[in-house]
Motif scaffolding. Sequence first.
Motif, PDB file in Angstrom:
ATOM      1  N   GLY A  14      20.789  48.315  19.415  1.00 13.45           N
ATOM      2  CA  GLY A  14      21.682  48.056  20.539  1.00 13.45           C
ATOM      3  C   GLY A  14      21.412  48.963  21.726  1.00 13.45           C
ATOM      4  N   ALA A  15      20.815  50.105  21.507  1.00 10.27           N
ATOM      5  CA  ALA A  15      20.543  51.053  22.590  1.00 10.27           C
ATOM      6  C   ALA A  15      19.341  50.635  23.419  1.00 10.27           C
ATOM      7  CB  ALA A  15      20.329  52.446  22.018  1.00 10.27           C
ATOM      8  N   HIS A  16      18.558  49.712  22.935  1.00 16.81           N
ATOM      9  CA  HIS A  16      17.346  49.315  23.647  1.00 16.81           C
ATOM     10  C   HIS A  16      17.607  48.047  24.452  1.00 16.81           C
ATOM     11  CE1 HIS A  16      13.133  49.237  24.538  1.00 16.81           C
ATOM     12  NE2 HIS A  16      13.033  47.996  24.121  1.00 16.81           N
ATOM     13  N   VAL A  17      18.432  48.172  25.496  1.00 19.82           N
ATOM     14  CA  VAL A  17      18.730  47.051  26.377  1.00 19.82           C
ATOM     15  C   VAL A  17      17.977  47.276  27.680  1.00 19.82           C
ATOM     16  CG1 VAL A  17      20.528  45.840  27.639  1.00 19.82           C
ATOM     17  CG2 VAL A  17      20.975  46.712  25.343  1.00 19.82           C
ATOM     18  N   VAL A  18      17.198  46.298  28.082  1.00 17.98           N
ATOM     19  CA  VAL A  18      16.415  46.423  29.304  1.00 17.98           C
ATOM     20  C   VAL A  18      16.961  45.436  30.328  1.00 17.98           C
ATOM     21  CG1 VAL A  18      14.133  46.199  30.349  1.00 17.98           C
ATOM     22  CG2 VAL A  18      14.369  47.123  28.045  1.00 17.98           C
ATOM     23  N   ASN A  19      17.485  45.962  31.435  1.00 18.26           N
ATOM     24  CA  ASN A  19      17.912  45.124  32.553  1.00 18.26           C
ATOM     25  C   ASN A  19      16.902  45.326  33.672  1.00 18.26           C
ATOM     26  OD1 ASN A  19      20.211  44.294  31.254  1.00 18.26           O
ATOM     27  ND2 ASN A  19      21.422  46.005  31.998  1.00 18.26           N
ATOM     28  N   GLU A  20      16.010  44.390  33.811  1.00 20.92           N
ATOM     29  CA  GLU A  20      14.972  44.536  34.825  1.00 20.92           C
ATOM     30  C   GLU A  20      15.494  44.091  36.183  1.00 20.92           C
ATOM     31  OE1 GLU A  20      11.101  43.269  34.000  1.00 20.92           O
ATOM     32  OE2 GLU A  20      11.200  43.791  31.888  1.00 20.92           O
ATOM     33  N   LEU A  21      15.070  44.794  37.217  1.00 22.39           N
ATOM     34  CA  LEU A  21      15.456  44.465  38.577  1.00 22.39           C
ATOM     35  C   LEU A  21      14.640  43.266  39.057  1.00 22.39           C
ATOM     36  CD1 LEU A  21      15.519  48.074  40.024  1.00 22.39           C
ATOM     37  CD2 LEU A  21      17.474  46.691  39.362  1.00 22.39           C
ATOM     38  N   PRO A  22      15.172  42.486  39.983  1.00 21.24           N
ATOM     39  CA  PRO A  22      14.421  41.322  40.466  1.00 21.24           C
ATOM     40  C   PRO A  22      13.203  41.701  41.304  1.00 21.24           C
ATOM     41  CG  PRO A  22      16.517  41.503  41.603  1.00 21.24           C
ATOM     42  CD  PRO A  22      16.520  42.533  40.533  1.00 21.24           C
ATOM     43  N   VAL A  23      13.222  42.900  41.909  1.00 24.26           N
ATOM     44  CA  VAL A  23      12.080  43.387  42.690  1.00 24.26           C
ATOM     45  C   VAL A  23      11.866  44.857  42.342  1.00 24.26           C
ATOM     46  CG1 VAL A  23      12.379  41.798  44.627  1.00 24.26           C
ATOM     47  CG2 VAL A  23      13.556  43.965  44.644  1.00 24.26           C
ATOM     48  N   HIS A  26      11.402  50.340  45.285  1.00 18.68           N
ATOM     49  CA  HIS A  26      11.201  50.743  46.679  1.00 18.68           C
ATOM     50  C   HIS A  26      11.540  49.618  47.665  1.00 18.68           C
ATOM     51  CE1 HIS A  26       7.262  48.983  45.651  1.00 18.68           C
ATOM     52  NE2 HIS A  26       7.197  48.652  46.928  1.00 18.68           N
ATOM     53  N   TRP A  27      11.503  48.361  47.220  1.00 19.09           N
ATOM     54  CA  TRP A  27      11.851  47.245  48.106  1.00 19.09           C
ATOM     55  C   TRP A  27      13.332  47.237  48.468  1.00 19.09           C
ATOM     56  CZ3 TRP A  27       8.665  44.868  51.052  1.00 19.09           C
ATOM     57  CH2 TRP A  27       7.330  44.783  50.691  1.00 19.09           C
ATOM     58  N   PHE A  28      14.186  47.782  47.613  1.00 22.08           N
ATOM     59  CA  PHE A  28      15.608  47.868  47.948  1.00 22.08           C
ATOM     60  C   PHE A  28      15.799  48.757  49.175  1.00 22.08           C
ATOM     61  CE2 PHE A  28      16.059  46.519  43.533  1.00 22.08           C
ATOM     62  CZ  PHE A  28      17.006  45.525  43.691  1.00 22.08           C
ATOM     63  N   GLY A  29      15.081  49.864  49.257  1.00 25.31           N
ATOM     64  CA  GLY A  29      15.164  50.743  50.422  1.00 25.31           C
ATOM     65  C   GLY A  29      14.603  50.089  51.673  1.00 25.31           C
ATOM     66  N   ILE A  30      13.504  49.394  51.536  1.00 25.68           N
ATOM     67  CA  ILE A  30      12.881  48.738  52.686  1.00 25.68           C
ATOM     68  C   ILE A  30      13.796  47.631  53.225  1.00 25.68           C
ATOM     69  CG2 ILE A  30      10.946  47.264  53.383  1.00 25.68           C
ATOM     70  CD1 ILE A  30       9.226  48.900  51.381  1.00 25.68           C
ATOM     71  N   ILE A  31      14.344  46.834  52.319  1.00 24.30           N
ATOM     72  CA  ILE A  31      15.236  45.750  52.745  1.00 24.30           C
ATOM     73  C   ILE A  31      16.495  46.319  53.390  1.00 24.30           C
ATOM     74  CG2 ILE A  31      16.696  43.876  51.866  1.00 24.30           C
ATOM     75  CD1 ILE A  31      14.428  43.334  49.807  1.00 24.30           C
TER      76      ILE A  31
END
Length: 82
Positions: A14-23, A26-31
């Motif tokens: 249960g501790a190995h949950v991976v929530n990957e970001l859509p991008v 560094h793109w969050f900062g640029i956007i």
Amino acid sequence: MLQANPLIQAAEEGAHVVNELPVEAHWFGIIAFVLFTLMFVATMTFSPRSSLPDAADHHQDPSALPSDEAHAVASYEAKRNR
């Protein structure tokens, strides 16, 4: 002891949950930078600083102004000439 093994395995899985970001991160900062810059430009477009008065407007006859505007001009000139 036999009952503890499945509990430990379930807790570890249960501790190995991976929530990957859509991008990539560094793109969050640029956007965000681009969006805030666009919002700043839109704000400056609607502000009175974006349009300067003509030079001819500065030398109007002060006696032709309404009293409240004449008072505002006089207080501005007093602050400016300090």
